[in-house]
Design an enzyme around this catalytic site. Sequence first.
Site, PDB file in Angstrom:
ATOM      1  CE  LYS A 241     -34.488  -7.273 -31.209  1.00  0.00           C
ATOM      2  NZ  LYS A 241     -33.567  -8.369 -30.900  1.00  0.00           N
TER       3      LYS A 241
ATOM      4  CB  THR B 151     -36.146 -15.162 -24.388  1.00  0.00           C
ATOM      5  OG1 THR B 151     -34.799 -14.664 -24.382  1.00  0.00           O
ATOM      6  CG2 THR B 151     -36.277 -16.222 -25.438  1.00  0.00           C
TER       7      THR B 151
ATOM      8  CB  CYS C 280     -34.383  -9.917 -27.459  1.00  0.00           C
ATOM      9  SG  CYS C 280     -33.029 -10.645 -28.414  1.00  0.00           S
TER      10      CYS C 280
ATOM     11  CG  ASP D 295     -36.471 -10.282 -31.341  1.00  0.00           C
ATOM     12  OD1 ASP D 295     -36.752  -9.264 -32.000  1.00  0.00           O
ATOM     13  OD2 ASP D 295     -35.357 -10.470 -30.827  1.00  0.00           O
TER      14      ASP D 295
HETATM   15  N1  TIU Z   1     -34.873 -12.559 -29.135  1.00  0.00           N
HETATM   16  C1  TIU Z   1     -34.031 -13.118 -28.260  1.00  0.00           C
HETATM   17  O1  TIU Z   1     -34.284 -13.140 -27.077  1.00  0.00           O
HETATM   18  N2  TIU Z   1     -32.895 -13.709 -28.779  1.00  0.00           N
HETATM   19  C2  TIU Z   1     -32.229 -14.751 -28.183  1.00  0.00           C
HETATM   20  O2  TIU Z   1     -31.191 -15.211 -28.672  1.00  0.00           O
HETATM   21  N3  TIU Z   1     -32.790 -15.269 -27.066  1.00  0.00           N
HETATM   22  C3  TIU Z   1     -32.406 -16.375 -26.371  1.00  0.00           C
HETATM   23  O3  TIU Z   1     -32.955 -16.605 -25.293  1.00  0.00           O
HETATM   24  N4  TIU Z   1     -31.485 -17.175 -26.875  1.00  0.00           N
END
Ligand code: TIU
Length: 223
Positions: A129, A158, A162, A24
């Site tokens: 995803k 993060t 994720c 991501d």
């Molecule tokens: N990709 C990911 O970690 N999605 C999130 O929503 N992360 C947050 O820390 N909010």
Amino acid sequence: MRIEEAIPFPYEFEIRNTALVLIDMQRDFIEPGGFGETLGNDVSLLEAIVPATKTALQAWREAGGLVVHTREAHKPDLSDCPSAKRNRGNPALRIGDEGPMGRILVAGEPGNQIIEALAPIGSEIVIDKPGKGAFYATGLHELLQQRGITHLLFGGVTTEVCVQTSMREANDRGYDCLLLEDCTESYFPAFKAATLDMVRAQGGIVGWTAPSAALLAALRSGQ
Ligand code: TIU
């Protein structure tokens, strides 16, 4: 190949059986005006990992390793976004709302793309995803199995959301997982530190961690 500095003990892998999975690295999380900011986060923290992640990605590409990119992305009709996810909390903009980079967390919108510096090339795998984990409601496990992948190197954002969710899903599916410490970041530094600790605790209960320099050194030495 062997990453001697990996914690809690050296990590062994073969390039042909290993994929680099970047979670991501999207404008929605890293740039102002996207999903991360609308949740109330300071997104500038995440930008700091881009140079190290780019270096690791380039070295992995040069070594001929498989690369997987993921995006947290929902269909334009939001049929894959549970109302529990959309309605949670009190964000300025919700998933599907129009923001400065297009509709928040919707596939195909400018904000949903992977940042330019880490953009996928050639035949690299790109997984959209709907969940936090990369294995939920995607064909990722099957794609990796078809290619004989047994080991996964993780980076991305993060760390505690994720990345950790994906790493736990992968661990339960039998992959040996290593998280590149300087190629992942959180909006909450304490959460990143805690995640690194919990991944490698108890003899590597979820997997290993190592700095990307240790991976680069292994690739350079060829061992
Ligand atoms: N990709 C990911 O970690 N999605 C999130 O929503 N992360 C947050 O820390 N909010």
